[in-house]
Write a protein that holds these residues in place. Structure first.
Motif, PDB file in Angstrom:
ATOM      1  N   ILE A 108       0.817  -1.210   0.000  1.00 17.01           N
ATOM      2  CA  ILE A 108       0.000   0.000   0.000  1.00 17.01           C
ATOM      3  C   ILE A 108       0.860   1.273   0.000  1.00 17.01           C
ATOM      4  CG2 ILE A 108      -0.208  -0.080   2.529  1.00 17.01           C
ATOM      5  CD1 ILE A 108      -3.048   1.048   2.222  1.00 17.01           C
ATOM      6  N   HIS A 116      -4.543   2.889  -4.850  1.00 15.97           N
ATOM      7  CA  HIS A 116      -4.363   3.001  -3.408  1.00 15.97           C
ATOM      8  C   HIS A 116      -5.696   3.029  -2.666  1.00 15.97           C
ATOM      9  CE1 HIS A 116      -3.905   5.619   0.237  1.00 15.97           C
ATOM     10  NE2 HIS A 116      -3.012   4.701   0.492  1.00 15.97           N
ATOM     11  N   ARG A 120      -6.696   0.376   0.085  1.00 17.30           N
ATOM     12  CA  ARG A 120      -6.779   0.869   1.465  1.00 17.30           C
ATOM     13  C   ARG A 120      -8.148   0.544   2.073  1.00 17.30           C
ATOM     14  NH1 ARG A 120      -3.902   5.310   4.799  1.00 17.30           N
ATOM     15  NH2 ARG A 120      -5.498   5.886   6.251  1.00 17.30           N
ATOM     16  N   ALA A 258       6.098  -1.160   9.867  1.00 13.53           N
ATOM     17  CA  ALA A 258       5.177  -0.021  10.020  1.00 13.53           C
ATOM     18  C   ALA A 258       4.572   0.003  11.409  1.00 13.53           C
ATOM     19  CB  ALA A 258       4.063  -0.088   8.969  1.00 13.53           C
ATOM     20  N   GLY A 259       4.228  -1.159  11.922  1.00 10.84           N
ATOM     21  CA  GLY A 259       3.476  -1.193  13.175  1.00 10.84           C
ATOM     22  C   GLY A 259       4.310  -1.443  14.403  1.00 10.84           C
ATOM     23  N   LEU A 305       9.562   8.261  13.444  1.00  8.36           N
ATOM     24  CA  LEU A 305      10.007   8.169  12.048  1.00  8.36           C
ATOM     25  C   LEU A 305      10.035   9.610  11.568  1.00  8.36           C
ATOM     26  CD1 LEU A 305      10.323   6.772   9.227  1.00  8.36           C
ATOM     27  CD2 LEU A 305       7.837   6.592   9.157  1.00  8.36           C
ATOM     28  N   ARG A 310       8.591  11.371  -1.447  1.00  9.71           N
ATOM     29  CA  ARG A 310       7.703  11.344  -2.602  1.00  9.71           C
ATOM     30  C   ARG A 310       8.526  11.743  -3.837  1.00  9.71           C
ATOM     31  NH1 ARG A 310       5.011   9.295   0.944  1.00  9.71           N
ATOM     32  NH2 ARG A 310       2.927   9.906   1.622  1.00  9.71           N
ATOM     33  N   ALA A 360       3.504  13.302  12.677  1.00  9.99           N
ATOM     34  CA  ALA A 360       4.166  12.012  12.918  1.00  9.99           C
ATOM     35  C   ALA A 360       3.481  10.855  12.196  1.00  9.99           C
ATOM     36  CB  ALA A 360       4.239  11.728  14.417  1.00  9.99           C
ATOM     37  N   CYS A 368      -1.254   7.343   8.304  1.00 16.05           N
ATOM     38  CA  CYS A 368      -1.086   6.034   8.949  1.00 16.05           C
ATOM     39  C   CYS A 368      -2.418   5.328   9.245  1.00 16.05           C
ATOM     40  CB  CYS A 368      -0.316   6.217  10.245  1.00 16.05           C
ATOM     41  SG  CYS A 368      -0.085   4.679  11.124  1.00 16.05           S
ATOM     42  N   LEU A 373      -4.623   2.417  16.603  1.00 17.98           N
ATOM     43  CA  LEU A 373      -4.035   1.266  17.299  1.00 17.98           C
ATOM     44  C   LEU A 373      -2.791   1.703  18.090  1.00 17.98           C
ATOM     45  CD1 LEU A 373      -3.597  -1.750  17.853  1.00 17.98           C
ATOM     46  CD2 LEU A 373      -2.521  -1.935  15.600  1.00 17.98           C
ATOM     47  N   GLU A 377      -2.302   1.376  22.049  1.00 19.23           N
ATOM     48  CA  GLU A 377      -1.216   0.582  22.640  1.00 19.23           C
ATOM     49  C   GLU A 377      -0.423   1.421  23.645  1.00 19.23           C
ATOM     50  OE1 GLU A 377       1.128  -2.195  20.064  1.00 19.23           O
ATOM     51  OE2 GLU A 377       0.124  -1.094  18.493  1.00 19.23           O
TER      52      GLU A 377
HETATM   53  C1  HEM Z   1       3.446   5.639  16.588  1.00 21.75           C
HETATM   54  C2  HEM Z   1       3.360   4.683  15.711  1.00 21.75           C
HETATM   55  C3  HEM Z   1       3.301   4.917  14.242  1.00 21.75           C
HETATM   56  C4  HEM Z   1       3.821   5.942  13.488  1.00 21.75           C
HETATM   57  C5  HEM Z   1       4.604   7.155  13.965  1.00 21.75           C
HETATM   58  C6  HEM Z   1       3.460   5.675  12.111  1.00 21.75           C
HETATM   59  C7  HEM Z   1       3.783   6.496  11.044  1.00 21.75           C
HETATM   60  C8  HEM Z   1       3.351   6.301   9.749  1.00 21.75           C
HETATM   61  C9  HEM Z   1       3.626   7.199   8.644  1.00 21.75           C
HETATM   62  C10 HEM Z   1       4.457   8.475   8.732  1.00 21.75           C
HETATM   63  C11 HEM Z   1       3.023   6.686   7.539  1.00 21.75           C
HETATM   64  C12 HEM Z   1       3.040   7.292   6.118  1.00 21.75           C
HETATM   65  C13 HEM Z   1       4.121   6.707   5.255  1.00 21.75           C
HETATM   66  C14 HEM Z   1       4.190   7.327   3.886  1.00 21.75           C
HETATM   67  O1  HEM Z   1       3.169   7.825   3.394  1.00 21.75           O
HETATM   68  O2  HEM Z   1       5.247   7.347   3.260  1.00 21.75           O
HETATM   69  C15 HEM Z   1       2.366   5.463   7.941  1.00 21.75           C
HETATM   70  C16 HEM Z   1       1.653   4.649   7.101  1.00 21.75           C
HETATM   71  C17 HEM Z   1       1.176   3.415   7.470  1.00 21.75           C
HETATM   72  N1  HEM Z   1       1.155   2.875   8.740  1.00 21.75           N
HETATM   73 FE1  HEM Z   1       1.838   3.732  10.426  1.00 21.75          FE
HETATM   74  N2  HEM Z   1       2.768   4.490  12.058  1.00 21.75           N
HETATM   75  C18 HEM Z   1       2.632   4.003  13.329  1.00 21.75           C
HETATM   76  C19 HEM Z   1       1.979   2.848  13.728  1.00 21.75           C
HETATM   77  C20 HEM Z   1       1.370   1.967  12.877  1.00 21.75           C
HETATM   78  C21 HEM Z   1       0.706   0.755  13.275  1.00 21.75           C
HETATM   79  C22 HEM Z   1       0.537   0.267  14.712  1.00 21.75           C
HETATM   80  C23 HEM Z   1       0.281   0.148  12.129  1.00 21.75           C
HETATM   81  C24 HEM Z   1      -0.469  -1.135  11.938  1.00 21.75           C
HETATM   82  C25 HEM Z   1      -0.420  -2.179  12.707  1.00 21.75           C
HETATM   83  C26 HEM Z   1       0.647   0.996  11.021  1.00 21.75           C
HETATM   84  C27 HEM Z   1       0.389   0.731   9.699  1.00 21.75           C
HETATM   85  C28 HEM Z   1       0.598   1.621   8.660  1.00 21.75           C
HETATM   86  C29 HEM Z   1       0.235   1.335   7.272  1.00 21.75           C
HETATM   87  C30 HEM Z   1      -0.398   0.059   6.751  1.00 21.75           C
HETATM   88  C31 HEM Z   1       0.592   2.469   6.531  1.00 21.75           C
HETATM   89  C32 HEM Z   1       0.414   2.692   5.029  1.00 21.75           C
HETATM   90  C33 HEM Z   1      -0.817   3.531   4.784  1.00 21.75           C
HETATM   91  C34 HEM Z   1      -0.972   3.943   3.336  1.00 21.75           C
HETATM   92  O3  HEM Z   1       0.013   3.899   2.594  1.00 21.75           O
HETATM   93  O4  HEM Z   1      -2.098   4.308   2.939  1.00 21.75           O
HETATM   94  N3  HEM Z   1       1.316   2.095  11.510  1.00 21.75           N
HETATM   95  N4  HEM Z   1       2.578   5.258   9.289  1.00 21.75           N
END
Ligand code: HEM
Length: 419
Positions: A108, A116, A120, A258-259, A305, A310, A360, A368, A373, A377
């Motif tokens: 994704i 997307h 999604r 990611a998670g 992070l 892009r 963030a 995200c 979640l 957590e």
């Molecule tokens: C504090 C914890 C977290 C932070 C700071 C964070 C941060 C981010 C960021 C910055 C993105 C965007 C990436 C991009 O567009 O290049 C993202 C996307 C994503 N995150 Fe998180 N994340 C966190 C926790 C989680 C958790 C717990 C999960 C799932 C179990 C998760 C699943 C995803 C997924 C699947 C995407 C892709 C969404 C998309 O492309 O539409 N993240 N996250």
């Protein structure tokens, strides 16, 4: 900008310890405090022209996206970051395919619209409010309390190694419905997958091993669904469309970095903020309605992070700066979160401020998926610590506990005493 760490003494040689392997591969980095540099650059322009490591005098690093035109910029202001992330048509995510896509598959993260949007909507079916309530009660709380049980009587602990590092991966494994006995192997493979930048062969081997591992489970869940995320993904449907097996594997592989990695670092960073500002820790202990604000402020103040990227699909002007087609645009979530045009006195950690518009979790179409979640957590972990460990404070015998890293940031250890 030196990194002497807080020293947990784990070396790269210790192949049996997931934390040591992880730490060696992802490297906390040598940059201790990037924020003065971000501030100085942002004061000159909303964009830095070049690759970020150049601004820090670091050797060239593997890029998460490569610019065919050879042009690199980094968005630093809140305005520039939000504009880039909001406009997925001008600023494409497809470039991730050349880096992370190699080990994760077509996930994704690297999809643009309209692909997307459909994908999604399918995977989002696994992240419902009802699922969240069940995870909180049946998975997250028991996992957190079991980890705290191991050190609660000891009166001292390293909260990174003993809580914040292990708990998010255990939560993901439980969400996926993986058997408990598989956890060590799953954790090791997950760590190796992320190691791709330093050890390509190991990264690929882990990617294949995870695919084979998930294939068996996915086949089982397609035959006989249970209540876990893999079952939901196996049966998710939107306008007659379903996820292919490869799409499910790609999503499952992405969930690990990611998670798990992000949540481990963000909860460590918030704990660091509270432990170094004991009056705010006590205020939170006494009034848990401050929790929501504390979590957002932790994410703003020390984003786990700090940067994503892009590629410009056409010429554009953002926050007054011309961006040429083909340029890779680094997006500094960390710099945006400390932009004084958006957040007053941005270097100050203050759980009472309104930090809701932080970056963030990114912004726009790729915001995200796991943010609720992650918040849940962290809330469970923090409440459990505050409820169970009175007088929780940094170990006065350990000096110089600090956050470190450029791309990913967190403390390497949080030595605490209590009770
Ligand atoms: C504090 C914890 C977290 C932070 C700071 C964070 C941060 C981010 C960021 C910055 C993105 C965007 C990436 C991009 O567009 O290049 C993202 C996307 C994503 N995150 Fe998180 N994340 C966190 C926790 C989680 C958790 C717990 C999960 C799932 C179990 C998760 C699943 C995803 C997924 C699947 C995407 C892709 C969404 C998309 O492309 O539409 N993240 N996250």
């Amino acid at each position: 900008m030196s990194d002497d760490g807080a020293g947990h003494g784990a070396g790269q040689g210790d192949a049996t310890d997931p934390f040591a392997v992880f730490d060696a591969f992802t490297g906390s980095g040598t940059v201790r405090d990037p924020y003065p540099t971000f501030a100085a650059l942002r004061a000159q322009s909303p964009f830095f022209r070049g690759r970020l490591e150049q601004a820090f005098g670091l050797p060239e690093m593997p890029q998460i996206m490569t610019a065919k035109s050879g042009e690199y910029l980094v968005a630093l202001s809140w305005e520039a970051v939000s504009q880039v992330l909001l406009d997925g048509e001008t600023f494409s995510s497809a470039g991730y395919g050349e880096s992370m896509g190699l080990v994760m598959g077509h996930s994704i993260l690297e999809m643009d619209e309209p692909e997307h949007r459909t994908y999604r909507a399918l995977v989002q079916q696994a992240f419902t409010l009802k699922a969240m309530e069940r995870w909180e009660r049946d998975l997250v709380a028991p996992i957190v309390h079991a980890l705290i049980d191991r050190f609660a009587d000891r009166r001292r602990a390293d909260l990174v190694r003993e809580l914040t590092f292990p708990f998010p991966i255990q939560v993901i494994a439980a969400m996926l419905g993986l058997p408990e006995d598989d956890l060590p192997e799953f954790h090791r493979r997950a760590v190796e997958l992320i190691s791709i930048a330093v050890d390509i062969e190991r990264g690929f081997a882990a990617s294949m091993a995870l695919r084979d591992y998930f294939a068996t489970i996915l086949a089982e869940r397609r035959r006989e669904p249970k209540e876990d995320v893999i079952s939901v993904l196996a049966h998710a449907e939107l306008n007659g469309q379903r996820l292919t097996d490869e799409e499910v594997y790609a999503f499952l592989r992405l969930l690990l970095p990611a998670g798990a990695e992000t949540t481990y670092r963000s909860s460590s960073n918030l704990l660091f903020g509270l432990l170094t500002h004991p009056e705010q820790m006590e205020a939170l202990r006494a009034d848990r309605s401050l929790m929501r604000g504390a979590i957002e402020e932790g994410l703003r103040w020390e984003a786990p992070l700090t940067g994503i990227a892009r590629t410009a699909t056409r010429d554009a002007v953002v926050d007054g700066v011309a961006i040429p087609e083909g340029a890779v645009v680094g997006v500094s979530l960390g710099a945006a979160n400390r932009d004084p045009r958006r957040f007053a006195d941005p270097d100050r950690f203050d759980i009472r401020r309104d930090a809701r518009q932080h970056m963030a979790f990114a912004f726009g179409p790729h915001t995200c998926i796991g943010m609720h979640l992650a918040r849940m957590e962290t809330t469970v972990a923090l409440n459990a610590l505050l409820d169970r460990l009175p007088e929780l404070r940094l170990d006065p015998e350990v000096d110089d506990v600090h956050v470190t890293g450029l791309g990913f940031r967190s403390p390497r250890a949080l030595p605490v005493v209590f009770g």
